[in-house]
Scaffold this active site. Sequence first.
Site, PDB file in Angstrom:
ATOM      1  N   ASN A   1       0.805  -1.239   0.000  1.00 11.05           N
ATOM      2  CA  ASN A   1       0.000   0.000   0.000  1.00 11.05           C
ATOM      3  C   ASN A   1       0.836   1.286   0.000  1.00 11.05           C
ATOM      4  O   ASN A   1       0.453   2.265  -0.625  1.00 11.05           O
ATOM      5  CB  ASN A   1      -1.054  -0.016   1.114  1.00 11.05           C
ATOM      6  CG  ASN A   1      -0.467  -0.082   2.497  1.00 11.05           C
ATOM      7  OD1 ASN A   1       0.688  -0.433   2.663  1.00 11.05           O
ATOM      8  ND2 ASN A   1      -1.273   0.246   3.489  1.00 11.05           N
TER       9      ASN A   1
ATOM     10  N   LYS B   1      11.418  -8.914   1.643  1.00  7.21           N
ATOM     11  CA  LYS B   1      10.433  -9.734   0.917  1.00  7.21           C
ATOM     12  C   LYS B   1       9.220  -8.812   0.747  1.00  7.21           C
ATOM     13  O   LYS B   1       8.433  -8.602   1.673  1.00  7.21           O
ATOM     14  CB  LYS B   1      10.071 -10.994   1.716  1.00  7.21           C
ATOM     15  CG  LYS B   1       9.108 -11.928   0.969  1.00  7.21           C
ATOM     16  CD  LYS B   1       7.681 -11.523   1.222  1.00  7.21           C
ATOM     17  CE  LYS B   1       6.658 -12.328   0.497  1.00  7.21           C
ATOM     18  NZ  LYS B   1       6.246 -11.746  -0.798  1.00  7.21           N
ATOM     19  N   HIS B   2       9.109  -8.244  -0.436  1.00  9.01           N
ATOM     20  CA  HIS B   2       8.033  -7.287  -0.665  1.00  9.01           C
ATOM     21  C   HIS B   2       6.772  -8.032  -1.135  1.00  9.01           C
ATOM     22  O   HIS B   2       6.830  -9.211  -1.482  1.00  9.01           O
ATOM     23  CB  HIS B   2       8.482  -6.264  -1.719  1.00  9.01           C
ATOM     24  CG  HIS B   2       7.970  -4.873  -1.443  1.00  9.01           C
ATOM     25  ND1 HIS B   2       6.736  -4.647  -0.867  1.00  9.01           N
ATOM     26  CD2 HIS B   2       8.500  -3.643  -1.664  1.00  9.01           C
ATOM     27  CE1 HIS B   2       6.543  -3.334  -0.742  1.00  9.01           C
ATOM     28  NE2 HIS B   2       7.606  -2.705  -1.207  1.00  9.01           N
ATOM     29  N   ALA B   3       5.640  -7.315  -1.128  1.00  9.63           N
ATOM     30  CA  ALA B   3       4.393  -7.908  -1.608  1.00  9.63           C
ATOM     31  C   ALA B   3       4.552  -8.294  -3.084  1.00  9.63           C
ATOM     32  O   ALA B   3       5.219  -7.598  -3.857  1.00  9.63           O
ATOM     33  CB  ALA B   3       3.252  -6.915  -1.444  1.00  9.63           C
ATOM     34  N   SER B   4       3.893  -9.388  -3.455  1.00  5.18           N
ATOM     35  CA  SER B   4       4.100  -9.951  -4.791  1.00  5.18           C
ATOM     36  C   SER B   4       3.585  -9.061  -5.919  1.00  5.18           C
ATOM     37  O   SER B   4       3.945  -9.267  -7.077  1.00  5.18           O
ATOM     38  CB  SER B   4       3.434 -11.326  -4.877  1.00  5.18           C
ATOM     39  OG  SER B   4       4.121 -12.223  -4.038  1.00  5.18           O
TER      40      SER B   4
ATOM     41  N   CYS C   1      -3.416   1.763   6.645  1.00  4.97           N
ATOM     42  CA  CYS C   1      -3.690   1.172   7.966  1.00  4.97           C
ATOM     43  C   CYS C   1      -4.150   2.256   8.936  1.00  4.97           C
ATOM     44  O   CYS C   1      -4.978   2.001   9.797  1.00  4.97           O
ATOM     45  CB  CYS C   1      -2.438   0.475   8.475  1.00  4.97           C
ATOM     46  SG  CYS C   1      -0.993   1.516   8.403  1.00  4.97           S
TER      47      CYS C   1
ATOM     48  N   GLU D   1       3.458  -4.518  12.404  1.00  7.50           N
ATOM     49  CA  GLU D   1       2.561  -3.387  12.138  1.00  7.50           C
ATOM     50  C   GLU D   1       1.412  -3.945  11.313  1.00  7.50           C
ATOM     51  O   GLU D   1       1.566  -4.180  10.122  1.00  7.50           O
ATOM     52  CB  GLU D   1       3.284  -2.306  11.314  1.00  7.50           C
ATOM     53  CG  GLU D   1       4.524  -1.738  11.962  1.00  7.50           C
ATOM     54  CD  GLU D   1       4.224  -0.740  13.060  1.00  7.50           C
ATOM     55  OE1 GLU D   1       3.040  -0.569  13.411  1.00  7.50           O
ATOM     56  OE2 GLU D   1       5.184  -0.154  13.567  1.00  7.50           O
ATOM     57  N   LEU D   2       0.280  -4.161  11.963  1.00 10.39           N
ATOM     58  CA  LEU D   2      -0.802  -4.880  11.262  1.00 10.39           C
ATOM     59  C   LEU D   2      -1.954  -3.934  10.929  1.00 10.39           C
ATOM     60  O   LEU D   2      -1.741  -2.748  10.723  1.00 10.39           O
ATOM     61  CB  LEU D   2      -1.230  -6.079  12.099  1.00 10.39           C
ATOM     62  CG  LEU D   2      -0.062  -6.992  12.517  1.00 10.39           C
ATOM     63  CD1 LEU D   2      -0.533  -8.153  13.353  1.00 10.39           C
ATOM     64  CD2 LEU D   2       0.743  -7.465  11.322  1.00 10.39           C
TER      65      LEU D   2
ATOM     66  N   SER E   1      -1.217  -7.792   6.976  1.00 10.44           N
ATOM     67  CA  SER E   1      -2.469  -8.224   7.590  1.00 10.44           C
ATOM     68  C   SER E   1      -2.208  -9.050   8.859  1.00 10.44           C
ATOM     69  O   SER E   1      -1.109  -9.551   9.076  1.00 10.44           O
ATOM     70  CB  SER E   1      -3.261  -9.051   6.589  1.00 10.44           C
ATOM     71  OG  SER E   1      -2.507 -10.202   6.273  1.00 10.44           O
TER      72      SER E   1
HETATM   73  P1  NAP Z   1      -0.728  -9.180   3.491  1.00 12.96           P
HETATM   74  O1  NAP Z   1      -1.460 -10.084   2.605  1.00 12.96           O
HETATM   75  O2  NAP Z   1      -0.536  -9.546   4.892  1.00 12.96           O
HETATM   76  O3  NAP Z   1       0.698  -8.954   2.787  1.00 12.96           O
HETATM   77  C1  NAP Z   1       1.738  -8.244   3.416  1.00 12.96           C
HETATM   78  C2  NAP Z   1       3.035  -8.985   3.185  1.00 12.96           C
HETATM   79  O4  NAP Z   1       3.019 -10.223   3.893  1.00 12.96           O
HETATM   80  C3  NAP Z   1       3.287  -9.357   1.726  1.00 12.96           C
HETATM   81  O5  NAP Z   1       4.672  -9.269   1.455  1.00 12.96           O
HETATM   82  C4  NAP Z   1       2.817 -10.788   1.648  1.00 12.96           C
HETATM   83  O6  NAP Z   1       3.408 -11.505   0.598  1.00 12.96           O
HETATM   84  C5  NAP Z   1       3.267 -11.310   3.002  1.00 12.96           C
HETATM   85  N1  NAP Z   1       2.526 -12.450   3.498  1.00 12.96           N
HETATM   86  C6  NAP Z   1       1.206 -12.735   3.349  1.00 12.96           C
HETATM   87  N2  NAP Z   1       0.898 -13.860   4.003  1.00 12.96           N
HETATM   88  C7  NAP Z   1       2.041 -14.312   4.588  1.00 12.96           C
HETATM   89  C8  NAP Z   1       2.356 -15.443   5.375  1.00 12.96           C
HETATM   90  N3  NAP Z   1       1.436 -16.334   5.748  1.00 12.96           N
HETATM   91  N4  NAP Z   1       3.628 -15.589   5.778  1.00 12.96           N
HETATM   92  C9  NAP Z   1       4.568 -14.699   5.439  1.00 12.96           C
HETATM   93  N5  NAP Z   1       4.333 -13.611   4.683  1.00 12.96           N
HETATM   94  C10 NAP Z   1       3.076 -13.408   4.258  1.00 12.96           C
HETATM   95  O7  NAP Z   1      -1.281  -7.746   3.537  1.00 12.96           O
HETATM   96  P2  NAP Z   1      -2.313  -7.051   2.579  1.00 12.96           P
HETATM   97  O8  NAP Z   1      -3.652  -7.565   2.936  1.00 12.96           O
HETATM   98  O9  NAP Z   1      -1.880  -7.138   1.175  1.00 12.96           O
HETATM   99  O10 NAP Z   1      -2.098  -5.541   3.093  1.00 12.96           O
HETATM  100  C11 NAP Z   1      -3.034  -4.878   3.787  1.00 12.96           C
HETATM  101  C12 NAP Z   1      -2.930  -5.049   5.286  1.00 12.96           C
HETATM  102  O11 NAP Z   1      -1.734  -4.495   5.790  1.00 12.96           O
HETATM  103  C13 NAP Z   1      -4.049  -4.316   5.986  1.00 12.96           C
HETATM  104  O12 NAP Z   1      -4.564  -5.065   7.038  1.00 12.96           O
HETATM  105  C14 NAP Z   1      -3.349  -3.070   6.523  1.00 12.96           C
HETATM  106  O13 NAP Z   1      -3.992  -2.432   7.576  1.00 12.96           O
HETATM  107  C15 NAP Z   1      -2.021  -3.622   6.868  1.00 12.96           C
HETATM  108  N6  NAP Z   1      -1.046  -2.528   6.948  1.00 12.96           N
HETATM  109  C16 NAP Z   1      -0.589  -2.148   8.168  1.00 12.96           C
HETATM  110  C17 NAP Z   1       0.308  -1.101   8.290  1.00 12.96           C
HETATM  111  C18 NAP Z   1       0.830  -0.646   9.622  1.00 12.96           C
HETATM  112  O14 NAP Z   1       1.800   0.104   9.639  1.00 12.96           O
HETATM  113  N7  NAP Z   1       0.263  -1.058  10.729  1.00 12.96           N
HETATM  114  C19 NAP Z   1       0.731  -0.446   7.138  1.00 12.96           C
HETATM  115  C20 NAP Z   1       0.245  -0.866   5.910  1.00 12.96           C
HETATM  116  C21 NAP Z   1      -0.641  -1.913   5.844  1.00 12.96           C
HETATM  117  P3  NAP Z   1       2.599 -11.800  -0.780  1.00 12.96           P
HETATM  118  O15 NAP Z   1       2.294 -10.464  -1.377  1.00 12.96           O
HETATM  119  O16 NAP Z   1       3.564 -12.584  -1.569  1.00 12.96           O
HETATM  120  O17 NAP Z   1       1.363 -12.550  -0.390  1.00 12.96           O
END
Ligand code: NAP
Length: 463
Positions: free
Chosen positions: A137, A160-163, A268, A234-235, A213
């Site tokens: 994001n 390891k950035h988002a895919s 977030c 940071e979720l 997440s």
């Molecule tokens: P996400 O699916 O959790 O992806 C974030 C990162 O984690 C990606 O690099 C993803 O890789 C990886 N990932 C996903 N599942 C994993 C697992 N089981 N094991 C290891 N790595 C894993 O997050 P999103 O849904 O795209 O992003 C939105 C979320 O992030 C929202 O909940 C938002 O609030 C939160 N967020 C929080 C903050 C903060 O500072 N608190 C800031 C920004 C966003 P892949 O892309 O390869 O799946």
Amino acid sequence: MPIATVNPATGETLKTFDPLEPAEVERRLAAAGTAFREHRTTPFAERARLLRRAADLLEQDRDDIARTMTTEMGKPLAAARAEAAKCVKAMRWYADNAERLLADEHPDADQVRDSGAVTARIHYRPLGPVLAVMPWNFPLWQVVRFAAPALMAGNVGLLKHASNVPQTALYLEDLFRRAGYPEGCFQTLLVGSAAVEGILRDPRVAAATLTGSEPAGRSVASVAGDEVKKTVLELGGSDPYVVMPSADVGRAAEVAVTARVQNNGQSCIAAKRFIVHADVYDAFTERFTAGMAALTVGDPMDESTDVGPLASERGRDELAELVDDAVSAGATVRCGGGRPEGLERGWYYRPTVLSDVTPGMRIHREETFGPVAVVYRVGSLDEAVDLANDTPFGLSSNVWTRDEEDVHRFVRDLQAGGVFVNGMTASHPALPFGGVKRSGYGRELSGHGIKEFCNATTVWQAG
Ligand code: NAP
């Protein structure tokens, strides 16, 4: 999930990448280990020189990397440029301040004597290679927010950035290389999330930080827990935005629009639940709804666009499901709902305001990651606090009031990592950032952030 650039404005796959082979991951882990042995003892002045150089390069690249970000995840171009500028600022801030933040701490002389020492001090040492699992994001900012302090502390980074943001991920590795960092100091690992566990378990990886997440955080934290490795998480967030009777209601409604739709609503720390005192509810809700309805939704490359598409089709569909669930259970749609007309391609969703949301609806408890706001009416400060805290999350909070007693109560009682008064939540290098409850733990930015990946070493000397 394939590693690919898919333009959210059109749904078109522009470029795909093969994940790194295991042998290449191994080579990079070895390089990180080697780089750390050197980098950990590099003087602060040299670390600062490298980081300032990276900041200068990023400043020059700003327009190009902004276009890449917008292409990969759909944020409006102006917001992407602002993100790059914010990264430059944070890099310079850590280059200027890290040595001071990590200076040895000296306890009071009588405490030193009491411990039996002639001298005693606390000395901060880096931990080693840190794995950063990052979201799409804010694809530059989230990484820089970790990398700038980590590198200044003498750690090295493995990203390891988002895919869905591979080009931004590769840009970051290249940026640090061009700035002159030795090989292995900052590396991008183009791998899927299934590879994270193996990397994290590798003995050369000292710690991990994850922004993303809750399920991803839980997964990384449990592996790290099993390995007894430090983590920062940071979720998600579902930040409250409370408006009290003494507030400047016009200003509160105007800022509320930005606070909700910044980054196409995918932040977030976006305000997501608008909790408004009955005395000002109608005035606020009317202005806020008008502001949301007036936003221009469209191509994020177009300078006149306020709100672009959501980053993925799945994200758009999940948001639509939350709204549909609430509406079918009796919520009122004050504006928006559904796809905008005329934007058949791409993953758009109209800025939406809902009211009459009740605790039984999914949207009451789940995070809305898109331009959808829920407005609640409350009769008192106590009710506002209870509703604000009635969420699994605790990232930040926003309160609008001119009454100092209200401020005191909110600061005392809101379960969140931040309380922003008469303004919207934003991060700044000098202020700690992070949450409580299901929003995670640990802090980024400021002195708190740089110390998360340091070994606070007690140095006790008898003579
Ligand atoms: P996400 O699916 O959790 O992806 C974030 C990162 O984690 C990606 O690099 C993803 O890789 C990886 N990932 C996903 N599942 C994993 C697992 N089981 N094991 C290891 N790595 C894993 O997050 P999103 O849904 O795209 O992003 C939105 C979320 O992030 C929202 O909940 C938002 O609030 C939160 N967020 C929080 C903050 C903060 O500072 N608190 C800031 C920004 C966003 P892949 O892309 O390869 O799946």
